[in-house]
Scaffold this motif. Structure first.
Motif, short mmCIF file in Angstrom:
data_model
loop_
_atom_site.label_atom_id
_atom_site.label_comp_id
_atom_site.label_asym_id
_atom_site.label_seq_id
_atom_site.Cartn_x
_atom_site.Cartn_y
_atom_site.Cartn_z
N SER A 314 0.85 -1.19 0.00
CA SER A 314 0.00 0.00 0.00
C SER A 314 0.88 1.23 0.00
CB SER A 314 -0.94 0.01 1.22
OG SER A 314 -0.21 0.22 2.41
N GLY A 316 0.40 5.52 0.82
CA GLY A 316 -0.48 6.60 1.24
C GLY A 316 -1.81 6.10 1.77
N GLY A 317 -1.82 4.90 2.34
CA GLY A 317 -3.06 4.35 2.89
C GLY A 317 -3.96 3.69 1.87
N GLN A 318 -3.54 3.66 0.60
CA GLN A 318 -4.35 3.03 -0.46
C GLN A 318 -3.65 1.78 -0.98
OE1 GLN A 318 -5.53 5.74 -3.57
NE2 GLN A 318 -5.66 7.48 -2.16
N GLN A 319 -4.41 0.75 -1.20
CA GLN A 319 -3.86 -0.51 -1.69
C GLN A 319 -3.25 -0.32 -3.07
OE1 GLN A 319 -6.44 -3.95 -1.42
NE2 GLN A 319 -5.48 -4.91 -3.19
N GLU A 340 3.82 7.41 2.72
CA GLU A 340 4.02 6.25 3.59
C GLU A 340 3.77 4.97 2.81
OE1 GLU A 340 1.37 4.71 7.03
OE2 GLU A 340 2.87 6.00 8.00
N GLU A 342 3.67 0.64 2.80
CA GLU A 342 3.62 -0.64 3.51
C GLU A 342 4.35 -1.65 2.65
OE1 GLU A 342 0.41 -3.57 5.75
OE2 GLU A 342 -0.28 -2.03 4.35
N THR A 351 6.48 -0.67 7.64
CA THR A 351 6.15 0.60 6.99
C THR A 351 7.39 1.50 6.97
OG1 THR A 351 5.39 1.57 9.07
CG2 THR A 351 3.73 0.51 7.67
N SER A 353 8.68 5.57 5.07
CA SER A 353 8.23 6.78 4.38
C SER A 353 9.30 7.28 3.42
CB SER A 353 7.87 7.89 5.38
OG SER A 353 6.76 7.50 6.16
#
Length: 364
Positions: A314, A316-319, A340, A342, A351, A353
């Motif tokens: 992922s 920026g929090g999006q898959q 960020e 994952e 995680t 950045s």
């Protein structure tokens, strides 16, 4: 009983008369009329006339220096002139689209790359020198300016709502034949992995795009520019009817940034990515990801600790749906932004950045 039959006959006669009158006044109400009204257009002249005046022919000249000796078949002349050179003009041609009445003309970057002189020929026969405002090799777009006013302006389509099978027309300076129009359909959208540009999101069409068409307009039946013609696969590769255009949404975004900044701001983290599917312990189905195939030294990805073989799950929090989708998302993010990630490495998920920087120019 006779009165009832007489009344029914009168009612039927009146109904038939009303129906006849309606059909006479509104023939499209008939099924055949509706079918005729919905039949495909037999001419796209209105669409062409709406846009053709804003399509220009682009002519370039580059002075190149070549050795003089190889021109002679006689060995004596070759020896006499082998150290001498001659400077000749190399000429090229392309197309362009006027996007502002005060002289901004859009074309493709490869048409005007490393040339000495650029001339633009308009629909009405006028010819003007052009200067380069800015270019974006990543999308193969360039913006020119001519010192003319009150020019006809093309209408860019507001949305990329093209569908496979939609009719499109290409207008350009094919082989020096100005304002040549060819017709085809949209063969596919969002084409990538073509090695035509580093940031690829092409419209594929079977409308003929020949030498000189690059930079011209790809329009819909309403005369709106849905793309800028860029390239085609030549017959020497065995291909027929495979051409590509840059979508209007990309054109609009790149043009706005060139006008505002003189260049295109594009985020970059310094890692090359490929598609991969994986099954996580927390998921029941295969999940897409992006595998890191290369990390550029001293890049943001390098500093964030990414390694070859890492899989980005992922961002920026999006898959992550695909490597191409993630790279486009990164490119559309402002340099200086923090992203960020994952990451899956071996059997461990962690995680990290990265602080994106401006994408460097393509090498070579």
């Amino acid at each position: 009983m006779t009165r009832i039959i007489h009344f029914a006959v009168q009612f039927v006669i009146i109904g038939l008369a009303v129906a006849f009158l309606l059909v006479w006044l509104r023939p499209e109400l008939l099924p055949a009329g509706r079918q005729q009204a919905a039949s495909p257009a037999t001419s796209y002249a209105d669409a062409v006339n709406r846009t053709a005046r804003s399509v220009v022919s682009v002519y370039t000249r580059t002075m190149v220096t070549e050795p003089l000796g190889p021109e002679f078949s006689d060995p004596l002349f070759n020896r006499l002139y082998r150290d001498r050179t001659v400077t000749r003009p190399r000429r090229g041609l392309g197309s362009g689209v006027i996007i502002s009445s005060d002289g901004l003309v859009l074309t493709t970057q490869h048409v005007i790359s490393d040339v000495d002189d650029i001339l633009v020929a308009l629909w009405d026969g006028r010819v003007a020198d052009a200067s380069v405002v800015g270019s974006d090799p990543a999308t193969d777009l360039a913006l020119l300016r001519v010192n003319l006013d009150d020019l006809p302006v093309a209408s860019l389509a507001e949305d990329d709502d093209l569908r496979t099978g939609d009719v499109v027309l290409a207008i350009g300076n094919a082989f020096g034949l100005s304002h040549t129009v060819t017709m085809g359909i949209v063969s596919a959208t969002s084409r990538g992995h073509l090695s035509l540009a580093s940031t690829e999101d092409f419209i594929q069409t079977d409308a003929a795009i020949n030498a000189g068409n690059s930079g011209g307009a790809l329009i819909n039946p309403d005369g709106e520019v849905v793309g800028i013609n860029s390239a085609s696969m030549g017959q020497e590769t065995g291909a027929q009817g495979i051409s590509f255009a840059i979508p209007a949404s990309v054109v609009r975004r790149v043009t706005e940034q060139i006008i505002e900044y003189g260049r295109v701001t594009r985020g970059w983290m310094g890692a090359e990515l490929t598609d991969v599917s994986l099954r996580l312990a927390t998921a029941e189905t295969l999940q897409p990801g992006a595998r890191v195939s290369q990390v550029h030294r001293d890049s943001p990805a390098w500093k964030a600790g990414l390694q070859r073989g890492d899989v980005l799950i992922s961002a920026g929090g999006q898959q992550v749906r695909s490597a191409r989708e993630l790279m486009q998302r990164i490119a559309g993010t402002e340099p200086g932004s923090e992203l960020e990630l994952e990451v899956l490495r071996g059997n461990q998920v962690f995680t990290t950045s990265v602080e994106l920087i401006q994408q460097p120019p393509p090498q070579g």
